[in-house]
Design an enzyme around this catalytic site. Structure first.
Site, short mmCIF file in Angstrom:
data_model
loop_
_atom_site.label_atom_id
_atom_site.label_comp_id
_atom_site.label_asym_id
_atom_site.label_seq_id
_atom_site.Cartn_x
_atom_site.Cartn_y
_atom_site.Cartn_z
N ARG A 64 -22.25 -9.18 -11.79
CA ARG A 64 -21.21 -8.56 -10.96
C ARG A 64 -19.83 -9.08 -11.36
NH1 ARG A 64 -23.55 -6.93 -5.69
NH2 ARG A 64 -25.72 -7.59 -5.58
N GLY A 112 -15.48 -1.75 -5.36
CA GLY A 112 -16.00 -0.60 -6.08
C GLY A 112 -15.26 -0.26 -7.35
N MET A 127 -14.79 -2.13 -10.14
CA MET A 127 -15.39 -2.63 -11.38
C MET A 127 -16.91 -2.52 -11.30
SD MET A 127 -12.85 -5.79 -12.30
CE MET A 127 -12.80 -6.43 -10.64
N ARG A 135 -15.95 -12.59 1.81
CA ARG A 135 -14.54 -12.51 1.44
C ARG A 135 -13.76 -12.11 2.69
NH1 ARG A 135 -15.51 -7.15 -2.33
NH2 ARG A 135 -16.13 -5.74 -0.67
N HIS A 155 -18.18 3.55 0.37
CA HIS A 155 -17.01 3.42 -0.50
C HIS A 155 -15.79 4.08 0.13
CE1 HIS A 155 -14.27 4.92 -3.67
NE2 HIS A 155 -14.44 3.71 -4.15
N ARG A 196 25.52 6.54 4.86
CA ARG A 196 25.98 7.35 3.72
C ARG A 196 26.74 8.56 4.25
NH1 ARG A 196 19.91 6.17 1.96
NH2 ARG A 196 19.83 6.54 4.19
N GLY A 199 23.90 -2.49 -3.81
CA GLY A 199 23.29 -1.16 -3.90
C GLY A 199 22.31 -1.17 -5.06
N THR A 200 21.11 -1.67 -4.80
CA THR A 200 20.19 -1.94 -5.91
C THR A 200 19.61 -0.68 -6.54
OG1 THR A 200 18.49 -2.29 -4.23
CG2 THR A 200 19.56 -4.25 -5.14
N ASP A 247 21.48 2.02 -7.55
CA ASP A 247 22.38 2.29 -8.68
C ASP A 247 22.48 1.09 -9.61
OD1 ASP A 247 22.91 4.90 -8.24
OD2 ASP A 247 24.99 4.64 -7.57
N CYS A 265 21.20 -3.05 0.41
CA CYS A 265 21.03 -1.79 1.14
C CYS A 265 20.29 -0.73 0.32
CB CYS A 265 22.38 -1.24 1.59
SG CYS A 265 23.48 -0.79 0.23
N TYR A 315 21.28 -10.51 5.03
CA TYR A 315 20.48 -9.46 5.66
C TYR A 315 19.92 -8.53 4.60
CZ TYR A 315 24.39 -6.20 4.91
OH TYR A 315 25.36 -5.42 4.33
#
Length: 886
Positions: free
Chosen positions: A97, A106, A108, A353, A469, A575, A780-781, A783, A845, A865
């Site tokens: 296994r 499920g 592998m 698990r 499954h 915006r 402004g991640t 752009d 943002c 923030y």
């Protein structure tokens, strides 16, 4: 030499910390060793480490590195169980296994009953005293090994089995005799030789090495790749391989196999939950091939089922299992997902698990376990996946709405889902990619359906149980699922589904209620969620432990109200251009853009001023007392221009200007690369009257709310696309001038800040200079990612998936921040900005503000923030708390 094979069970030592390190021996191997070390009945075996998997995937021949250790470990199993591998008289059989460091249910491959051939099957028949069991095990092994290791289509074996049952008038596999299975074994071996041109391998050692490397290779199967991509699991982790002595749940009525949870994974209730099958092997339960039975008498009675529960049919084994449940939960301090086998009355533990669970269950378990003294608040906060909260933040079915129930199945994964019927995973993915909401309807799902299950709103299966499954994967994904819905027949050829007396076609709409298993015709109305109880408790704990504030990206009163309900502490991005697209305003916006003089622009802006003022007044009334970052007009002007003769004609009527004149003016404004053109602060520099109108609308609205409520918000005026200090200096002076005018006119003042959005690499590099003029930076991640990588987020979908798959990017950089590249710019800008202005306010943002991994980075950098879309505010609150605690 580094140890690459670890034994467990019997008298094997378990004191090496590497053996219980999931990064080395995987989750399954580490937990098997842990269970064995605390005295639980674990069949002996050995684990080949993930390090070998990584070398194998790099193309290194690893067999010489591990062969002697594998031989020694195999001897350990033989000595522990008193059987020899490959011995014709009393053969040892093993399972092979996978076991990655995180659960990938499920995804592998597994091989059971390994070690059987024409000689050892006779020995198994003699030692077990059950010839039918032995030959059934042999045919199972050939079918599984041929599929997993040799690549022979498993459908060929299924077809042969169905024909054998039909020819003998059988209904179920259990009706076949030893002679039937013997005949099928011969037929299966013939299929292999016909397909491959060589016989099925009979040497157990050859079988073992084939299975080991097939399991290693399954780490790179398509379904495993999809699962890793969906769950952000790095491709370079690899998987361990676990080889373990077989124990048999298919040795008659005193044998069984099952899957169980120490608590209900759907609701979180503290009650044993699971299913079992008498006289079955593990794949029978997980694959949903046979309908499993309930674990407890209470569950059976609640469901009105007649078949005896495990508690009733195998009381001694069940009592032992219940003892193990309690021991494991206390030991791991978490709900456990357990696989077990009962062989002729003796319980064996095959796996434990931390179980996958719904968001509702995760919250309940976390809060309950704190109350029980099992864990503390910090552990509870860290235990709940922030992204799982998304399941709780969306509407559920209206209990008052009329429901046309077609069928009822098992409530395998809660939640409501509605959409168009699709009958295969590829179609589900295709339809979803064009914006369709779909329900994947299958007889039963398999790991190959993973991409379609992710694309679908919900899953409906005709077969399978609560631990099939479909159920397990759906719960992990947060998809509603109804399984084992009897009375459903699917005709793939004609694209139809018959549910009771109704015949539906692919594309017809249905609704699923994963809470009670109902399948309904059409679309059923929904109601908004109630965020109280366990959710509220965990959020209170999270808020007490997080450092960063959480704001929202919103520009409508409705979104603002929703965000506040979810706990937003202000607006991180409003915006304003979204307000301009309103159908009642677009004409005035177009008049302003197409005007050829300042006078013409001001005339159009005078029409927009009261509309903008009303917008901000409504928003400020919702956000009274909170900071509100408002971005002045940012997008390129071409986005507002008329398209098509009808729109030009409407604008001509409104302005009195000729259509040809308007088209000429629109053509003059055309840009070859508008996203890097005349937009953002460049508009404010060249057409200052635009920003003057917006600033006036903001300040007039803030003053009005101050007068009416006695408490104003804190407007934070964001100047977009700044690249130089001088740009911000000019526009800050403009905003200050308008503020002074408005305050004098209104006879009241409100506090405000002027800052900028850092979205260009130059702005990040020059942050020390820009901070002289800006009281805050908002990253402004979206752009900043585009301009740093030179990749358009609007066009990158064509190739980004391949980039992630090939390991060029660890994940989509527009979903989770590129910390190595873009992150460096954020960190550098924060450092340089603070050096100039120690009290500068720093936030993020972009859409990354709702991504837990990106939030963790923001905590590391020390931002004040994050800002996220309204429905992601609770996710951000929890992720911020986790980041602060780690």
């Amino acid at each position: 030499m580094v140890q690459t094979v670890y034994t467990f069970g019997g008298d094997a030592p378990h004191d090496d910390p590497r053996q219980k390190d999931k990064t080395v021996t995987g989750g399954k191997g580490a937990n098997l060793a842990e269970m064995a070390s605390i005295g639980l009945p674990v069949p002996p075996g050995f684990t080949i480490t993930t390090e070998v998997s990584v070398k194998h995937l790099e193309g290194i021949d690893t067999r010489p590195l591990i062969e002697s250790q594998v031989e020694e470990a195999l001897t350990h199993i033989e000595c522990t169980v008193g059987k020899k591998f490959g011995d014709a008289a009393d053969p040892l059989l093993v399972s092979v296994r996978s076991g990655a460091r995180v659960s990938m249910p499920g995804m592998m491959d597994t091989v059971l009953n390994l070690g059987l051939n024409d000689e050892t099957v006779e020995g198994l028949a003699r030692t077990s005293g059950d010839e039918r069991f032995a030959w059934d095990s042999y045919r199972r092994f050939i079918q599984m090994y041929s599929d997993v290791v040799l690549g022979v289509d498993h459908g060929l074996f299924e077809e042969a089995l169905e024909i054998a049952k039909e020819d003998n008038g059988y209904y179920a596999d259990t009706e076949l005799s030893a002679d039937d299975w013997r005949a099928l074994v011969a037929e299966y071996k013939g299929i292999v030789e016909s397909e491959l041109g060589k016989p099925f391998p009979s040497d157990p050692k050859e079988q073992l090495w084939g299975a080991i490397y097939a399991v290693f290779d399954s780490w790179d199967s398509e379904r495993a790749k999809v699962y890793r991509r969906l769950n952000d699991i790095p491709a370079d982790w690899g998987t361990a391989v676990n080889v373990q002595a077989m124990v048999f749940g298919n040795m008659g009525d005193t044998s069984a196999t099952g899957v169980a949870f120490t608590r209900d994974p759907a609701t979180g209730q503290r009650a044993y939950y699971g299913e079992y099958l008498i006289n079955a092997q593990g794949e029978d339960v997980v694959a949903g091939i046979r309908t499993p039975q309930y674990l407890t008498k209470a569950a059976r009675e609640a469901a009105g089922a007649k078949a005896p529960s495990m508690e009733e049919a195998l009381p001694e084994a069940y009592a032992e299992l219940a003892r193990v449940f309690d021991l494991l939960e206390r030991h791991y301090k978490d709900m456990q997902d357990i696989e077990f086998t009962v062989e002729r009355g003796k319980l064996w533990m095959l796996q434990t698990r931390s179980g996958k669970r719904t968001a509702k269950a995760a919250l309940k378990m976390a809060v309950d376990m704190v109350g029980e003294g099992l864990i503390d608040e910090k552990t509870a906060i860290l235990r709940v996946d922030p992204m799982a909260l998304d399941q709780l933040l969306h509407p559920t079915l209206d209990p008052q709405a009329e429901r046309h129930v077609l069928a009822t199945g098992l409530p395998a994964s809660p939640g409501a889902a509605a959409g168009k019927i699709v009958l295969d995973a590829d179609t589900a993915e295709q339809w979803a990619s064009r914006g369709e909401k779909v329900i994947l309807v299958r007889v039963e799902t398999s790991p190959e359906d993973i991409h379609g299950m992710h694309a679908a709103q919900g899953i409906l299966t005709a077969r399978g149980g609560m631990t099939s499954h479909a159920a397990v994967v759906a719960r992990g994904m947060g998809r509603p699922c109804v399984s084992g819905a009897t009375g459903i027949s699917i005709d793939r050829a004609s694209g139809t589904v018959r549910i009771g007396s109704h015949e539906l076609k692919e594309g017809d709409e249905i609704t699923l209620d994963g809470a009670n298993g109902q399948v309904m015709l059409g679309i059923v109305p929904t109601v908004e969620p109630e965020l109280a109880g366990d959710f509220g408790t965990l959020m209170e704990w999270a808020d007490a432990h997080r450092r960063m504030r959480v704001r929202t990206n919103a520009e409508t009163p409705e979104d603002c109200r929703m965000a506040r309900q979810f706990g937003a502490e202000g607006i991180g991005l409003c915006r304003t251009e979204h307000m301009f697209f309103d159908a009642n305003r677009i004409s005035a916006v177009r008049q302003m853009i197409l005007a050829e003089s300042e006078e013409g622009r001001r005339k159009a802006l005078d029409l927009l001023l009261p509309e903008q003022r009303a917008d901000f007044t409504e928003i400020f009334e919702v956000m009274t007392g909170l900071p509100c970052t408002i971005r002045l007009l940012d997008p390129p002007l071409h986005e507002f221009l008329p398209h098509g003769d009808n729109e030009f004609a409407e604008l001509s009527d409104a302005t009195g200007l000729g259509i040809d004149h308007l088209k000429r003016r629109a053509s003059e404004l055309h840009e070859f690369n508008p996203m890097l053109g005349h937009r953002g602060c460049r508009l404010g520099i060249t057409f200052p009257e635009i920003y003057e109108m917006q600033a006036r609308a903001i300040f007039e609205a803030a003053c009005a709310v101050q007068k009416s409520s006695g408490e104003a918000p804190l407007p934070e005026i964001m100047i977009p696309l700044v690249a130089t200090k001088r740009e911000l200096e000019l526009l800050r002076a403009l905003v200050d001038r308008v503020a002074k005018e408005v305050f004098e006119e209104q006879g009241v003042e409100v506090d405000y800040l002027v800052g900028t959005m850092i979205e260009l690499p130059r702005a990040a590099l020059m942050a020390g200079e820009i901070a002289k003029e800006g009281a805050f930076f908002s990253f402004g991640t979206n752009d900043l990612t585009q301009t740093t990588l030179g990749v358009s987020r609007d066009d990158s979908a064509k190739f980004l998936a391949q980039y992630v798959e090939k390991g060029i990017f660890p994940r989509d950089p527009f979903v989770s921040l590129d910390i190595d590249g873009v992150g460096q710019l954020v960190e550098l800008a924060a450092e340089r900005g603070r050096a100039t202005r120690p009290d500068i306010k720093l936030g993020i943002c972009g859409e990354h503000g709702g991504d837990p991994a990106s939030i963790a980075f923001c905590e590391k950098v020390g931002l004040d923030y994050v800002s996220a879309s309204p429905y992601r505010v609770p996710i951000a609150r929890l992720a911020a708390a986790q980041a602060a605690l780690k």
